[in-house]
Design a protein around this motif. Structure first.
Motif, PDB file in Angstrom:
ATOM      1  N   ASN A 404       0.837  -1.206   0.000  1.00  0.00           N
ATOM      2  CA  ASN A 404       0.000   0.000   0.000  1.00  0.00           C
ATOM      3  C   ASN A 404       0.872   1.256   0.000  1.00  0.00           C
ATOM      4  N   ILE A 405       0.346   2.302  -0.600  1.00  0.00           N
ATOM      5  CA  ILE A 405       1.005   3.619  -0.587  1.00  0.00           C
ATOM      6  C   ILE A 405       0.200   4.533   0.343  1.00  0.00           C
ATOM      7  N   VAL A 406       0.867   5.102   1.315  1.00  0.00           N
ATOM      8  CA  VAL A 406       0.202   5.978   2.286  1.00  0.00           C
ATOM      9  C   VAL A 406       0.785   7.385   2.152  1.00  0.00           C
ATOM     10  N   GLY A 407      -0.111   8.410   2.005  1.00  0.00           N
ATOM     11  CA  GLY A 407       0.348   9.798   2.039  1.00  0.00           C
ATOM     12  C   GLY A 407       0.812  10.357   0.720  1.00  0.00           C
ATOM     13  N   ALA A 408       0.397   9.791  -0.395  1.00  0.00           N
ATOM     14  CA  ALA A 408       0.643  10.459  -1.676  1.00  0.00           C
ATOM     15  C   ALA A 408      -0.113  11.784  -1.668  1.00  0.00           C
ATOM     16  N   VAL A 409       0.281  12.729  -2.514  1.00  0.00           N
ATOM     17  CA  VAL A 409      -0.344  14.060  -2.475  1.00  0.00           C
ATOM     18  C   VAL A 409      -0.824  14.465  -3.858  1.00  0.00           C
TER      19      VAL A 409
END
Length: 578
Positions: A404-409
């Motif tokens: 999982n990718i957390v905190g992309a903007v």
């Protein structure tokens, strides 16, 4: 096709054949003619075979040419049979080295020399010379393909073009796998920060409130499934069976150390750490053993709305109908190698005969003297080949999942409105952004384009041994033990491990292990092969390492040692089965 046969109440004689109906042309085969005499017979039994057959063993028959053109041979045995007697007549033949072909033997004739009835076999015996399997081998020359061979990877429509090979029990030129893969995932756009600007009542345009969200479907870049590779050609023999001579420039597969390679074969270092992709090129390389994906996308318009701004001073706030673009983000990097076995690739410097221990590819049943190593349970079953300096290490997998990718903007909004400032702070700031979490990545295949091939190992004249069964016994000082383990208890059956509490082997116990060993591929001479017994501390014998020889009789401070039954002679014949 139609056929017929005749049914009779009785016949003076019967002829039965025991022999092959399908042959590999370079091998030798026995043919047995079994004759039963319901009436007494004295005379000749005559067999007819094609003129281009060679008798390896004529079985005491008298051989003669059947005609001036030498189109057929006759083999004649003089016999004298009493009523009710039978006889087996046998010979060994070598058919011409061509395939496909169909040969007719017989019909055998019984020609009486004593005035009795003659008799003819009801039909001819049919033999198909159908050595369907053709050898295929990697080749590193971009020049002309050697005579007697064809390139099967040089053109776009060829079965091996831009494909890897994987071991299988059968050949499939269609293969499978894909050149790329693209995962799917779910994106969650987090709400904006809790601070904002502007009034929350009266007049004019709808603006996005504080705490709004968006929907986002991630756009994920495709990535190649090809592992690190080097291009080589695949060439196939035009003739079925062992071609006899392998051309210079061929790349063979071996499961031995480089110091043990056959004469004129040398380790092929350009393939160290690489797979072979089949192509017309023999120098190109590419692929990668690890990869990641780039994730982008554009949000939807937020579902939250209803706040309005007043006409007055132009200040920036975010229009309800705005979107954001996700800043390009990479997934984690994972390994994408397919299931592999490390092998030793070697190049042939001069054309030579097929050596023992080479492993090559086949498009059908390998000939006599070759052992299939990619059949179910074989060392290369379902395995891709990866070059190395040694043989045997395995690894890789069929699929993978990215973390999982957390905190992309995201970037800032694409649309602004005017508003009149007051103290209610209900509207989202003009330059706000969102953080995005991306999860639920799909489980994607990492299998590259491939062709299923049969991997077979040349072991001409070499016996292949397999432990077929075993049984544990309480030891006694005779050749045939009588009490299966445990002593005096419920007997363990064949092929049953000792793993029940209370039945385990204690210190100073003496246990007998009896095994049956099968021999295939070549004839084994009795007492010509010795085996040693080893042990290892492990839960799984298949993957266990560090096997140790059972120590000599009388050894001390060892877990296992030999024991001598004084009443049993070494080399004595075992008279019973397990």
């Amino acid at each position: 096709m139609s056929d017929s046969f005749e049914v009779l109440a009785s016949v003076p004689y019967s002829i039965e054949r025991i022999g092959p109906t399908r042959i590999f042309p370079i091998a030798h085969y026995p043919m047995k003619i079994r004759v039963h005499a319901n009436e007494a017979f004295q005379g000749n039994i005559v067999e007819r075979v094609p003129g281009d057959f060679v008798f390896i063993d004529r079985g005491n028959a008298n051989l003669e040419w059947g005609d001036a053109a030498h189109s057929f041979l006759t083999a004649t045995w003089g016999v004298n049979l009493a009523a009710g007697a039978s006889i087996d007549l046998q010979y060994v033949f070598d058919a011409p080295n061509r395939s496909p072909d169909l040969y007719l033997l017989g019909p055998a004739q019984m020609q009486s020399t004593s005035g009795g009835p003659n008799f003819t076999e009801a039909r001819q015996w049919q033999i198909a010379s159908d050595a369907a399997g053709k050898m295929m081998i990697f080749y590193d020359s971009a020049g002309a393909v050697p005579p007697g061979w064809s390139c099967v990877s040089c053109l776009t429509g060829d079965p091996f073009f831009e494909k890897l090979v994987v071991g299988s029990s059968s050949y499939n030129g269609l293969g499978g796998g894909t050149a790329t893969h693209t995962p799917t995932a779910i994106a969650t756009v987090n709400i904006t920060a809790s601070t904002g600007l502007g009034p929350n009542s009266i007049n004019n345009t709808n603006n996005a409130p504080i705490g709004h969200t968006h929907d986002l479907t991630p756009s994920i870049s495709p990535v190649s499934n090809y592992p690190l590779y080097r291009d080589l050609r695949v060439i196939r023999s035009n003739s079925a069976g062992d071609p006899g001579t392998i051309p210079a420039g061929a790349i063979g597969v071996f499961d031995v150390a480089s110091s043990s390679l056959p004469m004129a074969w040398y380790r092929y270092a350009p393939l160290d750490g690489r797979y072979i992709r089949s192509q017309t090129s023999v120098t190109s390389s590419g692929g990668a053993n690890t990869h990641n994906h780039t994730v982008t996308g554009t949000t939807s318009v937020p579902p939250q709305s209803g706040l309005r701004s007043q006409n007055s001073v132009a200040n920036g706030t975010t229009d309800f109908a705005h979107t954001h673009t996700l800043t390009a983000t990479n997934t984690d990097e994972v390994n994408n190698e397919p299931p592999y076995t490390e092998v030793l690739f070697a190049r042939l410097s001069v054309a030579s005969g097929t050596p023992n221990y080479i492993i090559t590819m086949w498009d059908d049943t390998p000939p006599t003297g070759w052992v299939n190593v990619s059949d179910a349970g074989g060392a290369l079953a379902g395995q891709f080949l990866k070059g190395s300096t040694t043989y045997g290490l395995t690894g890789g997998g069929t699929s993978h999942i990215h973390a999982n990718i957390v905190g992309a903007v995201t970037g800032v909004p694409n649309n602004l409105n005017n508003y009149k400032a007051n103290v209610n702070y209900a509207q989202a700031r003009a330059a706000h952004i969102h953080t995005v979490d991306i999860s639920g990545f799909s489980d994607d295949s990492q299998i590259p384009p491939y062709v299923d091939v049969i991997f077979a190992k040349s072991l001409s004249g070499i016996s292949v041994y397999t432990q077929d069964s075993f049984r544990f016994y309480d030891n006694i000082n005779v050749i045939t033990p009588t009490d299966p383990w445990p002593p005096g208890g419920s007997d363990y059956n064949e092929n049953t491990e000792i793993n029940t509490p209370g039945d385990s082997i204690g210190a100073n116990s003496r246990i007998r292990i009896r095994m049956s060993v099968g021999s295939t591929n070549a004839t084994t001479t009795a007492s010509a092969k010795a085996f040693k017994l080893q042990y290892v501390a492990a839960d799984d014998c298949t993957s266990a390492l560090n096997w140790t020889d059972v120590a000599a009789i009388g050894a001390t401070d060892v877990p296992w040692r030999g024991y001598n039954n004084g009443s049993v002679s070494d080399g004595a014949t075992i008279a019973s089965t397990l």
